[in-house]
Motif scaffolding. Structure first.
Motif, PDB file in Angstrom:
ATOM      1  N   ALA A   1      18.458   3.662  61.574  1.00 32.20           N
ATOM      2  CA  ALA A   1      18.777   4.847  60.780  1.00 32.20           C
ATOM      3  C   ALA A   1      17.504   5.474  60.209  1.00 32.20           C
ATOM      4  N   GLU A   2      16.627   4.625  59.706  1.00 35.89           N
ATOM      5  CA  GLU A   2      15.384   5.119  59.125  1.00 35.89           C
ATOM      6  C   GLU A   2      14.538   5.819  60.206  1.00 35.89           C
ATOM      7  N   TYR A   3      14.528   5.209  61.381  1.00 36.83           N
ATOM      8  CA  TYR A   3      13.771   5.786  62.494  1.00 36.83           C
ATOM      9  C   TYR A   3      14.282   7.189  62.828  1.00 36.83           C
ATOM     10  N   LEU A   4      15.622   7.309  62.894  1.00 38.34           N
ATOM     11  CA  LEU A   4      16.206   8.609  63.236  1.00 38.34           C
ATOM     12  C   LEU A   4      15.901   9.643  62.159  1.00 38.34           C
ATOM     13  N   GLN A   5      15.946   9.195  60.913  1.00 42.30           N
ATOM     14  CA  GLN A   5      15.662  10.142  59.821  1.00 42.30           C
ATOM     15  C   GLN A   5      14.221  10.616  59.899  1.00 42.30           C
TER      16      GLN A   5
END
Ligand SMILES: [Fe+2]
Ligand SMILES: [Fe+2]
Length: 493
Positions: free
Chosen positions: A477-481
């Motif tokens: 999720a952090e990567y996508l954000q």
């Protein structure tokens, strides 16, 4: 053939292989008990190989993997079988389409031998062919890229530069992220107002849903990937948006008209609004509820419908989503309904989306399932909790390796699934993140897993297994954000 049939057959194959090996260890292969298991193995292989050329089972990191077809069955059986292979120096078994009952019998007899006895027969790679078996291969190598492919790759750098992701690419992710976060903001305002006893704005909810519908229409993959954003503290807001996105995407996959999709998405955005009457402690408490607490839990669909009614005129579609998102396919669940009431179509869509989002979210009382395992969990409940036909569409939509899954490839590289491939769910589009020695790649490339080597015609890369992102210290999720923010920020040069 349905994907679920292949997954179920793989699960069954593994159980029958284990049982077959044990019975062949005790009886001759012609004994009725052993013969029964051998026949079942042949049947399972027929099912699996009806739509693929071969099935490779192998051991990677001491875990059993089915190349291109993930295991969804019992972990203990897979582990026992992996241990059996490892003890015998077998890295992988390949079953080719057309393998005969005799081939299967020979293979099972070898697997039933003690490691010492099998070792006495010579190299495992040749032992089956020496017995006349042509359509099953044992190999000491774990499933990975073979030497020819390696050479081909060295000659031709990677061929991975193609924009394999389709959709809106980087800019699309940035746009989708904005839409997603705005919808979370709306969900927060609406649910907070409801908690304060005010009547939230229906128009505001409808506007947010319209944006989500446009977002899914423009770049479904980016929006689906963003549903992996789970907020631990503000669970309900993200969950409301995630369920809405999943319902919208499923509605689109089912070919519903735009108006119905909007109503479905609206119901989904508001589906848990009845929870605003819950005390804070109840959110964190899955078990050991008092009678009063349990009554509150069971009432939230009805309470929610009551709040939404006050917000303004809504369609029966949205209402069904709110009222029935905890009703199961077998009519159990809540609120309690007449046993002869047919399951509502929109309620069943919402129930599936709700369950998928809930089990892929970490809570105080549960670890999150990785998307791939979550799929397996849902699949195990098809026909009881979930509508099997809807589940099939859902699996086709998100893939057996859903968008957001971290996977290990036959090249040893690790990649993130960024887009499902509706024609071959085991070959989605991915983005390479780690090289074969586990180093994070500075230059990430999009790769289409249906790409073949021009010389040999073999697939260039195949998914070997799903990897738990936590084991790589990787936060999807952090990567996508981060990617979304990078894509959305104004260019500086
Ligand atoms: Fe709910
Ligand atoms: Fe929910």
């Amino acid at each position: 053939m349905l994907i679920m049939d292949a997954l179920t057959a793989l699960d069954s194959l593994l159980r029958n292989l284990q049982a077959g090996v044990k019975s062949v260890g005790m009886y001759p292969p012609t004994h009725p008990t052993a013969a029964r298991f051998l026949a079942r193995i042949v049947e399972d292989l027929d099912t699996i190989l009806s739509e693929r050329e071969s099935l490779v089972l192998g051991v990677v990191d001491h875990a059993l993997v089915g190349v291109g077809l993930p295991f969804t069955g019992t972990e203990a059986i897979a582990q026992a079988f992996a241990a059996r292979l490892e003890q015998r120096g077998i890295g992988s078994i390949e079953f080719l389409r057309g393998c005969s009952p005799q081939d299967v019998s020979q293979c099972v007899q070898l697997l039933a031998m003690s490691p010492e006895a099998l070792g006495g027969l010579g190299a495992v790679d040749e032992v089956l062919s020496r017995r006349g078996v042509r359509a099953i291969h044992l190999s000491h190598q774990v499933p990975t890229m073979d030497a020819e492919e390696k050479q081909a790759e060295e000659k031709e750098p990677t061929g991975a530069d193609k924009e394999g992701e389709g959709g809106g690419g980087e800019a699309g992710l940035g746009r989708s992220l904005t839409v997603y976060h705005e919808a979370v903001g709306t969900a927060k305002r609406i649910l907070t107002e409801a908690r304060l006893g005010k009547i939230p704005s229906l128009a505001e909810a409808q506007a947010a849903v319209s944006e989500l519908v446009d977002g899914v229409f423009q770049d479904q993959n980016a929006m689906l990937a963003l549903t992996l954003i789970k907020s631990y503290d503000e669970y309900l807001f993200n969950h409301s948006v995630n369920v809405s996105v999943l319902c919208i995407a499923l509605g689109q996959a089912l070919g519903l008209d735009a108006e119905t999709i909007r109503e479905l998405g609206l119901g989904a955005l508001l589906h848990d609004i009845g929870k605003v009457h819950w005390p804070e402690t109840l959110y964190q408490k899955p078990r050991g509820l008092s009678d009063e607490e349990w009554a509150l839990v069971q009432r939230h669909p009805l309470d929610g419908a009551g709040i939404v009614e006050k917000m303004g005129p809504t369609s029966p579609t949205a209402m069904e989503v709110i009222l029935e998102h905890h009703l199961r396919y077998d009519r159990k669940g809540y609120p309690i309904v007449d046993s002869d009431k047919e399951p509502g179509f929109f309620g069943m869509i919402a129930q599936l989306a709700d369950a998928y989002d809930a089990i892929t979210t970490a809570r105080i009382y549960q670890n999150a399932f990785e998307p791939c395992k979550a799929m397996a969990r849902l699949q195990s409940l098809a026909g009881t909790v979930f509508d099997p036909k809807l589940l099939e569409v859902f699996i086709r939509m998100v893939g057996i390796y859903p968008v957001g899954s971290l996977v290990r490839l036959s090249t040893g590289e690790m990649a993130l699934v960024v887009k499902a491939n509706p024609t071959d769910s085991s070959r989605p589009f991915v983005r390479l993140l780690f090289d074969r020695s586990g180093r994070r790649l500075a230059d990430e490339q999009g790769v289409d897993l249906t790409e073949r080597e021009p010389g040999t015609g073999q697939f260039r890369r195949t998914i070997i297994m799903a990897v738990d992102p936590a084991s790589k210290n990787f936060d999807v999720a952090e990567y996508l954000q981060q990617r979304g923010r990078a894509a959305g920020s104004p260019s500086t040069g």
